[in-house]
Structure formats: structure tokens, C-alpha cells
Scaffold this active site. Structure first.
Site, PDB file in Angstrom:
ATOM      1  N   HIS A  58      -8.437  -3.435  -0.302  1.00 13.50           N
ATOM      2  CA  HIS A  58      -9.001  -2.194  -0.827  1.00 13.50           C
ATOM      3  C   HIS A  58      -7.870  -1.196  -1.116  1.00 13.50           C
ATOM      4  O   HIS A  58      -7.783  -0.645  -2.205  1.00 13.50           O
ATOM      5  CB  HIS A  58      -9.990  -1.626   0.200  1.00 13.50           C
ATOM      6  CG  HIS A  58     -10.505  -0.257  -0.074  1.00 13.50           C
ATOM      7  ND1 HIS A  58     -11.822   0.001  -0.344  1.00 13.50           N
ATOM      8  CD2 HIS A  58      -9.883   0.950  -0.122  1.00 13.50           C
ATOM      9  CE1 HIS A  58     -11.972   1.305  -0.541  1.00 13.50           C
ATOM     10  NE2 HIS A  58     -10.807   1.906  -0.403  1.00 13.50           N
ATOM     11  N   GLU A  59      -6.983  -1.027  -0.132  1.00 18.65           N
ATOM     12  CA  GLU A  59      -5.855  -0.102  -0.298  1.00 18.65           C
ATOM     13  C   GLU A  59      -4.922  -0.575  -1.413  1.00 18.65           C
ATOM     14  O   GLU A  59      -4.429   0.232  -2.196  1.00 18.65           O
ATOM     15  CB  GLU A  59      -5.060   0.035   1.004  1.00 18.65           C
ATOM     16  CG  GLU A  59      -5.770   0.833   2.077  1.00 18.65           C
ATOM     17  CD  GLU A  59      -6.165   2.223   1.626  1.00 18.65           C
ATOM     18  OE1 GLU A  59      -5.375   2.882   0.925  1.00 18.65           O
ATOM     19  OE2 GLU A  59      -7.282   2.658   1.956  1.00 18.65           O
ATOM     20  N   HIS A  62      -6.080   0.540  -4.773  1.00 16.16           N
ATOM     21  CA  HIS A  62      -5.623   1.903  -5.123  1.00 16.16           C
ATOM     22  C   HIS A  62      -4.160   1.867  -5.570  1.00 16.16           C
ATOM     23  O   HIS A  62      -3.793   2.441  -6.593  1.00 16.16           O
ATOM     24  CB  HIS A  62      -5.683   2.826  -3.895  1.00 16.16           C
ATOM     25  CG  HIS A  62      -7.062   3.162  -3.428  1.00 16.16           C
ATOM     26  ND1 HIS A  62      -8.002   3.749  -4.249  1.00 16.16           N
ATOM     27  CD2 HIS A  62      -7.644   3.036  -2.214  1.00 16.16           C
ATOM     28  CE1 HIS A  62      -9.111   3.945  -3.542  1.00 16.16           C
ATOM     29  NE2 HIS A  62      -8.924   3.519  -2.310  1.00 16.16           N
ATOM     30  N   ASP A 160     -12.892   8.180  -0.959  1.00 16.84           N
ATOM     31  CA  ASP A 160     -12.509   8.013  -2.361  1.00 16.84           C
ATOM     32  C   ASP A 160     -13.456   8.767  -3.283  1.00 16.84           C
ATOM     33  O   ASP A 160     -13.047   9.284  -4.321  1.00 16.84           O
ATOM     34  CB  ASP A 160     -12.528   6.529  -2.722  1.00 16.84           C
ATOM     35  CG  ASP A 160     -11.527   5.739  -1.899  1.00 16.84           C
ATOM     36  OD1 ASP A 160     -10.458   6.298  -1.601  1.00 16.84           O
ATOM     37  OD2 ASP A 160     -11.820   4.582  -1.556  1.00 16.84           O
TER      38      ASP A 160
HETATM   39 ZN    ZN Z   1     -10.151   3.862  -0.637  1.00 16.03          ZN
END
Ligand code: ZN
Length: 353
Positions: A58-59, A62, A160
Site C-alpha cells: 500500500h505504501e 503511494h 489518505d
Molecule cells: Zn495510504
């Protein structure tokens, strides 16, 4: 991607807690009734580790988009409440921030639905598949990834969704205003969450508190950064720099500090900078050693410097990240001035007035 991945000490705490939750939960969200204790705890631990791999992905979602827009990612840290990417700066262009903020939840959603699809496909062709540990593990990971994506899409900082909301507001108004509105929406959500939390689940109350703090923090720090961006380091630095010699004793330096009323000085020999010495460096020197210990023994040689043309916001960020009180301003190896946190705070106060 060349990004260092770090593990925070609190992560070691959350690992056994999650494993314990999976080990004591019955099917379909745990392994309590799967078989031997070794099997139960082994599978629980494995699931927890895989879960954090998903958080990491997930990170990295980004980070991947951010890197594409030229944003430097210092590192990704896995900690108590998931992962945190520390970026040098958040992209200010609304469409960039939108894509960057959305990328993480999108990765979680894709992982979640792909795993869910795999489970459904196998279960329809293999009889009794849905009683195996593989099914359970995939099911748990799929569910948590989808929940993670939805939770992160809540339009409140520091999730987010807060950034997504700000990027939508920022298309129509200034960045400060957009942040302020997005933070207000976040605080409203926090209040609602707290209300629901009081009557149902105390954990929700804790999360609400965390969301409220995150929202006000983002609001404040954005106002500071944007106000300081209009100024250069040379606009607010102190120009007459008082320097000290490396051969000075700590005793001499403490008198010197008292007379000059500054808490930090560049250490200069001839024309070259040797280091920087501050009050913190000398306070731990024992009284009977003060006559023998030299400035060169206690000074910091790894000096953080900035050119006079750098923006004041950049100076503020560097001070915050490195937790230092002053930055030396240098152009082509010449000391031009010194910028302290106090200088920055005074300028900010005046700007706000
Ligand atoms: Zn996030």
C-alpha cells in the site's frame, strides 16, 4: 525503487497482538479451531506477516506515484498503526496529490479483490476447499485489505482520504484554504466517530482522537510551510555570525555563550568550517573536565547547511526532520549567516499578525 524500509520498535508490539487475535478468533476470521496449537499459532503469525507485506505494498503504491512526480521518498517505516512514508515534500499540484493519495487504497483494493476472486474460483471447483487453512488465510487477508482501503478513504487527515479531499478543494481555492476545509471535514468525522464510540466501542473513541489530532496537525503545519515559502533564508537569517575556535576550552566557551547570548556557534579555523557547537553539546561535560575538554572534542562535525537562496520553508522542514535548532547559511564555502529556530518562529509570528 531504492527506498529504505524501516521497522519501528512499536511494530514488534503489534506483531504478537495481531497474531494472538488471529489465533483466538474462530473461523472464518481466525485459526482457533484449525488443529494443533503449533498450527494455530504458526498460521496466525504467517498471516500477520503477510498482512504487513500488504500494508507495505500500500505504501509502495503511494511512493511509486510520488517518485514519478519527482518527489524524494526518504524511507518507509512500518509501525503500530500501519505504514508511514516520509516524503521530502507532498506534491502541491492537486492532480498529482490526488493520484498519489489514491494509489495506496487502490493497491489495497486490488489485493483484496484479487484474493477474494481466487478464493471464490477455487471454492467453486474444489469441494471442501473452504474448510482448509489456505482458504481461511486468503479470506482474512482479502477482507482486511478491503477494510483497510475503505478506512483509508474516509475523507479525514491523516488518512489518505483527507489528502484526496484536499486535492479536490485545491482545484478551486488556495492550498492553505483547501487544507483548512479538508481538516474541518476531518474534525467533523472525528466528532461523529467519538459520538458513536462513546455508545458502542471505546476503540473508536481512540481512533477519533487520533484523527482529530492528525487533522489539526496537518492544518497547522501546512499554514506554516506555505507562509514561509514566499521567503528566502537570506531574508530572515542573522547576518553577523559569531564563530568560535576549535582550540577553545569548554569553560571558555560557556563564558563566551553567556556574554554573547547565543546558544550555538559555527566552529571556524582559518577560513574553513570545522563544525558547529551548541549548548546541548557542552551541558553534559563534567565540571572538573571543563578546562581540559576542547570545543573540537564536543562539536558536531556533520553540519547541516543551506544556501542563502533556499526557501525558508525548506529550512523549517530540515530543522524539523533533523530535530536541530539552527542551520548554517553558506554560499560557495563562505559562511553568510545563521538561521535559528527562534528566527523562524519570530518571522512566522510577524507574518501571521
Ligand atoms: Zn495510504
Amino acid at each position: 525503487m531504492g527506498i529504505p524500509i524501516k521497522v519501528h520498535i512499536t511494530f514488534l508490539l503489534i506483531l504478537p497482538i495481531f497474531a494472538l487475535v488471529f489465533a483466538t478468533n474462530p473461523q472464518p476470521y481466525g485459526f482457533a479451531d484449525i488443529g494443533s496449537p503449533v498450527m494455530t499459532y504458526g498460521l496466525s503469525l504467517l498471516t500477520t506477516i503477510l498482512l504487513f507485506v500488504c500494508v507495505l505494498l500500500h505504501e509502495l503504491g503511494h511512493s511509486y506515484i510520488a517518485k514519478g512526480y519527482g518527489v524524494e521518498i526518504k524511507d518507509i517505516t512500518l509501525m503500530l498503526l500501519g505504514g508511514v512514508s516520509s516524503m521530502e515534500e507532498i506534491p502541491r499540484e492537486p492532480s498529482h496529490e490526488f493520484k498519489m493519495a489514491f494509489a495506496g487504497p487502490l493497491v489495497s483494493l486490488i489485493i483484496g479483490f484479487v484474493l477474494l476472486g481466487i478464493n471464490i474460483a477455487i471454492a467453486s471447483s474444489v469441494p471442501s476447499y473452504n474448510t482448509t487453512w489456505v482458504y481461511l488465510m486468503v479470506n482474512i487477508l482479502a477482507t482486511i485489505n478491503i477494510v483497510l482501503a475503505i478506512f483509508n478513504l474516509i475523507p479525514a487527515f491523516p488518512m489518505d482520504g483527507g489528502r484526496i479531499l484536499r486535492s479536490i478543494f485545491a482545484r478551486k481555492m488556495s492550498y492553505i484554504k483547501a487544507t483548512h476545509y479538508a481538516a474541518s471535514v476531518g474534525k467533523m468525522f472525528a466528532f461523529l466517530m467519538a459520538l458513536v464510540g462513546v455508545v458502542s466501542n471505546l476503540w473508536l473513541l481512540l481512533i477519533a482522537f487520533f484523527v482529530y489530532m492528525g487533522a489539526s496537525e496537518e492544518d497547522k503545519s501546512t499554514t506554516v510551510t506555505v507562509s514561509l515559502e514566499k521567503y528566502m533564508v537570506s531574508d530572515i537569517m542573522s547576518e553577523d555570525v559569531i564563530s568560535v575556535q576549535p582550540e577553545m576550552t569548554v569553560e571558555e566557551l560557556s563564558h563566551f555563550m553567556f556574554e554573547n547570548k547565543h546558544l550555538g556557534y559555527p566552529v571556524i579555523k582559518g577560513n574553513s568550517l570545522k563544525g558547529i557547537v551548541t549548548f546541548t553539546d557542552i551541558r553534559n561535560v563534567l565540571p572538573h573536565e571543563r578546562y581540559a575538554v576542547l570545543v573540537s572534542d564536543v562539536m558536531t562535525t556533520d553540519v547541516v547547511t543551506l544556501p542563502s537562496s533556499a526557501s525558508a520553508a525548506e529550512a523549517f522542514r530540515i530543522m524539523t526532520i533533523n530535530n536541530i535548532g539552527r542551520i548554517l547559511v553558506m554560499d560557495n564555502d563562505n559562511v553568510k549567516g545563521i538561521l535559528s529556530r527562534t528566527d523562524l518562529m519570530r518571522s512566522l509570528m510577524l507574518l501571521n499578525e
